[in-house]
Structures are given as structure tokens and as C-alpha cells.
Design a protein around this motif. Structure first.
Motif, PDB file in Angstrom:
ATOM      1  N   THR A  28       0.825  -1.203   0.000  1.00 51.55           N
ATOM      2  CA  THR A  28       0.000   0.000   0.000  1.00 51.55           C
ATOM      3  C   THR A  28       0.860   1.254   0.000  1.00 51.55           C
ATOM      4  O   THR A  28       0.589   2.216  -0.738  1.00 51.55           O
ATOM      5  N   ILE A  29       1.897   1.266   0.819  1.00 52.03           N
ATOM      6  CA  ILE A  29       2.787   2.429   0.870  1.00 52.03           C
ATOM      7  C   ILE A  29       3.509   2.618  -0.457  1.00 52.03           C
ATOM      8  O   ILE A  29       3.642   3.737  -0.972  1.00 52.03           O
ATOM      9  N   LEU A  30       3.977   1.522  -1.056  1.00 49.48           N
ATOM     10  CA  LEU A  30       4.646   1.619  -2.356  1.00 49.48           C
ATOM     11  C   LEU A  30       3.694   2.132  -3.429  1.00 49.48           C
ATOM     12  O   LEU A  30       4.076   2.942  -4.285  1.00 49.48           O
ATOM     13  N   GLU A  31       2.442   1.668  -3.400  1.00 46.82           N
ATOM     14  CA  GLU A  31       1.465   2.118  -4.386  1.00 46.82           C
ATOM     15  C   GLU A  31       1.133   3.586  -4.192  1.00 46.82           C
ATOM     16  O   GLU A  31       0.920   4.318  -5.170  1.00 46.82           O
ATOM     17  N   ALA A 406      -5.305  -3.203   0.506  1.00 45.89           N
ATOM     18  CA  ALA A 406      -3.913  -3.596   0.716  1.00 45.89           C
ATOM     19  C   ALA A 406      -3.679  -5.039   0.285  1.00 45.89           C
ATOM     20  O   ALA A 406      -2.655  -5.348  -0.357  1.00 45.89           O
ATOM     21  N   LEU A 407      -4.598  -5.926   0.604  1.00 45.43           N
ATOM     22  CA  LEU A 407      -4.462  -7.316   0.173  1.00 45.43           C
ATOM     23  C   LEU A 407      -4.560  -7.426  -1.338  1.00 45.43           C
ATOM     24  O   LEU A 407      -3.839  -8.216  -1.974  1.00 45.43           O
ATOM     25  N   LEU A 408      -5.436  -6.646  -1.940  1.00 47.48           N
ATOM     26  CA  LEU A 408      -5.547  -6.667  -3.402  1.00 47.48           C
ATOM     27  C   LEU A 408      -4.242  -6.215  -4.061  1.00 47.48           C
ATOM     28  O   LEU A 408      -3.773  -6.831  -5.024  1.00 47.48           O
ATOM     29  N   LEU A 409      -3.661  -5.131  -3.529  1.00 47.17           N
ATOM     30  CA  LEU A 409      -2.398  -4.633  -4.088  1.00 47.17           C
ATOM     31  C   LEU A 409      -1.267  -5.634  -3.893  1.00 47.17           C
ATOM     32  O   LEU A 409      -0.385  -5.774  -4.747  1.00 47.17           O
ATOM     33  N   ALA A 410      -1.285  -6.344  -2.761  1.00 47.73           N
ATOM     34  CA  ALA A 410      -0.193  -7.266  -2.465  1.00 47.73           C
ATOM     35  C   ALA A 410      -0.242  -8.515  -3.324  1.00 47.73           C
ATOM     36  O   ALA A 410       0.810  -9.071  -3.683  1.00 47.73           O
ATOM     37  N   TYR A 411      -1.454  -8.972  -3.695  1.00 46.01           N
ATOM     38  CA  TYR A 411      -1.572 -10.289  -4.335  1.00 46.01           C
ATOM     39  C   TYR A 411      -2.260 -10.241  -5.696  1.00 46.01           C
ATOM     40  O   TYR A 411      -2.704 -11.277  -6.187  1.00 46.01           O
ATOM     41  N   ARG A 412      -2.308  -9.071  -6.318  1.00 42.11           N
ATOM     42  CA  ARG A 412      -2.965  -8.991  -7.626  1.00 42.11           C
ATOM     43  C   ARG A 412      -2.207  -9.753  -8.703  1.00 42.11           C
ATOM     44  O   ARG A 412      -2.780 -10.066  -9.753  1.00 42.11           O
ATOM     45  N   ALA A 413      -0.920 -10.029  -8.472  1.00 39.19           N
ATOM     46  CA  ALA A 413      -0.151 -10.790  -9.451  1.00 39.19           C
ATOM     47  C   ALA A 413      -0.105 -12.277  -9.126  1.00 39.19           C
ATOM     48  O   ALA A 413       0.504 -13.055  -9.865  1.00 39.19           O
TER      49      ALA A 413
END
Length: 556
Positions: A28-31, A406-413
Motif C-alpha cells: 500500500t505504501i509503495l502504491e 492492501a491485500l488486493l495490491l499485495a496479491y494482484r499478481a
């Protein structure tokens, strides 16, 4: 060789926390550091009106948008605290420390209300006194609108937590301190000077829980169009600003609230008074004398109806069927209509309830396993206590939409997580982890060192001490933590609503979708069916929690 199980356990706990908390927070912070994008009408998979979205996303109300969001959030938090905290502490004092008539029934009712998720609170209260309700038929104008509606509904949802958390602190006040004070001052001054002061840490914890609930949920604010930071993150993400824009909105309040929770938690651990041994025995019960029954009846009328009033509204609405708008005929209530609505709702709720129960069970198992291991390591290590405080602060500070994002951003790949029920399990586990820690920590911290030392002297390795000593001694608290996490996960909405993949339908998402069409008989039937299921699960959780809370001297 003897330390390998211990090292493996530490590695597994760190891996689990990284999977659930640390990596999503970092993502989340990186995004948030990336440039934000313009409105994307296809970002959420549904067509939207760019002009209307731009108006919602950029409207300021005469203030810089961050200032307005902060002001709205603070107003909601302050109003909820002002309503829930005094009432909750007074109720806790009467129900936990006096012999007031009917207190067991009221505690049971408040205990069940503890596990009712906010979507159901919103369904019931707004269905009675909001714009979506039909109390106008009785000549009552809707008043649960705007900020007032958000404050009242959130306060009613937070009230059981205030009563429980404050009540635990009130029960731990040493009876000899109160008896000594009674020699010098009347009872009402003892309550103020001794009982409440000795419970100040628990009351402060209750205030913190109210602030977290009010600042971190978007269910009621979205329905009543009050723009807090949690609501803004949800709007930015779902209406096309993109992950970077939503993350940029979410990170500042997340960091601020997280630091605040960490500081308050650290302060509470320091200001909490050292307890005499008698504080863990049976607390003094204050006798109300001739006022016992009148006060009990008054509480039963006020609190009982306060809890049951939204339920009355749902029952009334569920039974109002029939009518013909073209002929000017309004629906009418009937027992057959009520039973028919419930039968139809039960059939529709069956699959979402089964799905929610399976996912919540998996999430509760994961969350409690992590929480137990974290609390076990923290009891003997200052570094691990810091990790536990950081985890609780991050997970409590993250509003529901932010946790889901945050979970979506972390595991979207990672397709096998992102496009599978696993992402919903992770969201439920992340949202219930801090509550599991809070339930388990007092018990694991209080495990007698002499028992552990004796087991070590007998030659038991660390893993065997955990398996043969610590787990059996903490089985009640562990069961209570699992039941609490399960019930809370069953009603989780803000995080799972954003990330549930196609084909995964939860009961909270069903209620959320129906809420936007008004509280009609169909929604009322679904809400009542869900309340019945949650009451069943919540009753089991309360029985387990009662064994942990009401017998603190035997909590190990």
C-alpha cells in the motif's frame, strides 16, 4: 537440535504475519508513492459516469479536501465517543458490579449484540428511523440522516464493546481497596475515587475501541453520504481513481491512527496498576437494596427496548406484504406474510451463509494460530511484544476498505490467491487478528512461570511445553478467541466487499446490495435470518468468553 522447533515456530509466525499484515502494508505504501491516475470508468469492472464521479471525488465543501475529511472523521469519532462511552461505562458499572435485577438477561443481550456486524445494525436502525425506513407510517419523521445517523448507528454498534471492556476492568478492582475507602467516604464517592480510577486503563481501552470502529468503517457513512477517510478510500478505489489514488488517501490516516494506537497501547501497559492477588478473585458486588428492582426494571425498559427497537422494525417490515401501488393499496402486516418472507429469505440466504461460514472458519483458524503464537512469543520477549503491538496497531488502524485494498495490491499478481476464495479468507483473518490477540494475551501472559519452569526442568523441549502445558491451560481462551474471530469474520463487509472474486457470495455482501434498494420486506427477512444465524454462533462465543471473563482467577 533442541532449538530447532523454536526457530521453526518463530519463522512460521513471521511468515504468517508477513503474508497477512506486513507485505500488504508495504504494498500500500509503495502504491501510494506512484503517480495517481485519472478516473477510469472500467477500473471496477462496471460502467460509471465520469462527470458524476469527478464531482463526488473532488467535491470539497469549502475546505481543502484532506482537512474536510479529517474534520468529518473527528466529528464522527467524537460524537460516537460522547454517546457510547458514558452510557457504556454506567451500564458496565451496574451490570458487572451491582446486584441490579435482570442483569444476567441484559448482559446476555448485550453479549449477542457484540457480534452483530455493522451492516445489520444499519439495516435495523435505518429501517426504523432513517430515510430508507417506513416509520413515517407512524408519524415519525426520519432523523437518522447525515452525521447524526452515522454517530447514532455507530454508537449503538460500539456500545456492547464498551460495556464488555469496561466491565472486565471493573471486575478486577480489589475489594479490600473499596472496603477501606468505605470507612472514609460514602459509596458513590468510592465508585468515583476508587472503582472507576482503578478501571481507567480498561475504560481507555474501550474508548480506543470506539474510536477505531468509528474511524475505520465505511458501511454507515457510505449509506448516509458522510465523507470520512475510510469512506474516501472506498470512493476513490471503487469510482475509478485507481489503486494509487486510493492508497494515497489511505496512508496518512493509517499511519497517524496506527501510531496513535501504538502509543495508547504502550501507555495503557504502563499506567495499568499492578493488581493485588485479590483482584483476580471474586469482586465485590454492591447491594442496591430497595432500588434493586426499580433500577432493574428501568434498565430493562430502556436498554432492552434500545436493543430490541430495531428488531421490532425488521419484524414489522418483514410481515408487510401485498398491496397494489396502482390502486393506492398499501402493504399490510400479517403472520402468514411474515412467515412467508422468512421462508423465502432462508432459502436465499442458505448458500451465502454456508459460504461465509466456511470462509470465516478458515480465517478464524489462521488468525487464532497466528495470535496464539505471537502472544506466546511476546510473553517472554520485549522484541516480540513490540511486534505484537505493531501488528495490533496496524490491523486496528486500517479501515476495512484499506485492509481489503492492501491485500488486493499485495496479491494482484498471484492468481491462485487473487482470483480464489483465499483472498477473502486473508481479508477476514486480517480484520479479526487483533481481536484474537486481545482475547488471548491476558491468559497467555498470566500463565504461571513456575509451571513452565517445572516442565523445562523435567526435560520437556519448547515444543512439548507448548503442546502439553501451555495449550491445555489456555484452551478456554483459545476457544473463545476462535469463536470471536469466527463470528466477526462471518459479518465482515468493508474489506471483503472490495476483493471478493466472482462466484464467491457472502451474506454480508448480499445484505449490502439489498441495503441500497431500501429496507423492504425482502431485506428485512434476509436480515432477520442472518441475525438468527449470528445469534446462534454468538451465543456459543459468549458462553466461552464468559468462562474466561467471569472467572479471572481460573483463567489459566
Amino acid at each position: 537440535m533442541r532449538n530447532r522447533p523454536g526457530l521453526l515456530g518463530r519463522f512460521l509466525i513471521l511468515a504468517g504475519l508477513s503474508l497477512l499484515v506486513f507485505w500488504p502494508a508495504a504494498a500500500t505504501i509503495l502504491e501510494a508513492a506512484r503517480p495517481t491516475t485519472g478516473l477510469d470508468a472500467t477500473a471496477t469492472g462496471s460502467a460509471i459516469d465520469p462527470a458524476a464521479t469527478e464531482a463526488v471525488a473532488t467535491e470539497t465543501g469549502g475546505l481543502a479536501r484532506p482537512a474536510r475529511l479529517a474534520a468529518e472523521t473527528l466529528i464522527v469519532v467524537a460524537g460516537t465517543e460522547a454517546l457510547a462511552l458514558p452510557i457504556g461505562v454506567l451500564l458496565a458499572l451496574l451490570l458487572f458490579r451491582t446486584d441490579v435485577w435482570g442483569r444476567r438477561f441484559l448482559l446476555a443481550a448485550l453479549g449477542l449484540a457484540l457480534f452483530v456486524p455493522l451492516p445489520l445494525h444499519a439495516t435495523a436502525w435505518l429501517g426504523a428511523f432513517g430515510d430508507a425506513g417506513r416509520m413515517q407510517a407512524f408519524g415519525v419523521r426520519p432523523f437518522l440522516v447525515g452525521r447524526l445517523g452515522v454517530i447514532v448507528v455507530t454508537a449503538m454498534a460500539a456500545l456492547p464493546w464498551v460495556v464488555l471492556l469496561s466491565g472486565v476492568g471493573l471486575r478486577l478492582v480489589e475489594p479490600e481497596l473499596e472496603e477501606s475507602a468505605l470507612l472514609e467516604m460514602p459509596a458513590r464517592r468510592v465508585w468515583w475515587k476508587v472503582t472507576l480510577r482503578r478501571s481507567s486503563a480498561a475504560i481507555a481501552a474501550a474508548a480506543l475501541a470506539v474510536a477505531v470502529l468509528a474511524a475505520g468503517d465505511m458501511t454507515v457513512t457510505d449509506l448516509l453520504q458522510v465523507r470520512t477517510y475510510a469512506e474516501e478510500a472506498y470512493v476513490q478505489f471503487t469510482l475509478g481513481r485507481g489503486p494509487a489514488g486510493a492508497a494515497a488517501v489511505a496512508v496518512p490516516p493509517l499511519l497517524l491512527l496506527g501510531v496513535g494506537i501504538a502509543l495508547v497501547g504502550r501507555a495503557l501497559s504502563r499506567i495499568a496498576p499492578a493488581r493485588l492477588a485479590s483482584g483476580f478473585g471474586r469482586s465485590r458486588i454492591w447491594r442496591l437494596g430497595r432500588w434493586r428492582i426499580p433500577v432493574g426494571v428501568l434498565l430493562l425498559l430502556l436498554v432492552g427496548n434500545l436493543i430490541a427497537l430495531p428488531l421490532y422494525s425488521l419484524v414489522w417490515r418483514a410481515g408487510r406484504v401485498g398491496g397494489r401501488a396502482t390502486l393506492g393499496q398499501a402493504p399490510s402486516w400479517s403472520p402468514s406474510g411474515f412467515l412467508g418472507t422468512l421462508a423465502s429469505a432462508a432459502e436465499e440466504c442458505r448458500e451465502p451463509l454456508e459460504t461465509s461460514a466456511a470462509l470465516a472458519a478458515a480465517a478464524a483458524t489462521f488468525a487464532v494460530a497466528l495470535a496464539w503464537g505471537l502472544c506466546w512469543l511476546a510473553r517472554a520477549s520485549r522484541a516480540w511484544r513490540g511486534v505484537a503491538l505493531l501488528v495490533v496497531a496496524l490491523t486496528l488502524a486500517a479501515p476495512g476498505p484499506v485492509a481489503g485494498m492492501a491485500l488486493l495490491l499485495a496479491y494482484r499478481a498471484v492468481d491462485w490467491i487473487y482470483d480464489a476464495p483465499a483472498i477473502v479468507v486473508l481479508a477476514m483473518a486480517a480484520r479479526t487478528l487483533p481481536y484474537a490477540v486481545l482475547v488471548l494475551w491476558p491468559t497467555l501472559r498470566g500463565l504461571p512461570d513456575e509451571v513452565m519452569d517445572a516442565a523445562a526442568v523435567d526435560g520437556l523441549p519448547p515444543a512439548a511445553i507448548v503442546r502439553r502445558v501451555a495449550l491445555p491451560l489456555s484452551r478456554r481462551a483459545t476457544a473463545a478467541a476462535w469463536a470471536t474471530s469466527f463470528v466477526l469474520g462471518l459479518g465482515e463487509l468493508p474489506a471483503t466487499n472490495l476483493i471478493a472474486p466472482p462466484g464467491v457470495s457472502t451474506i454480508s455482501a448480499l445484505i449490502w446490495s439489498l441495503l441500497h434498494t431500501g429496507v423492504e420486506s425482502h431485506l428485512a427477512g434476509v436480515a432477520l435470518t442472518t441475525l438468527g444465524a449470528i445469534a446462534l454462533a454468538g451465543g456459543v462465543a459468549m458462553l466461552l468468553l464468559r468462562k474466561v471473563v467471569s472467572h479471572p482467577s481460573r483463567r489459566v
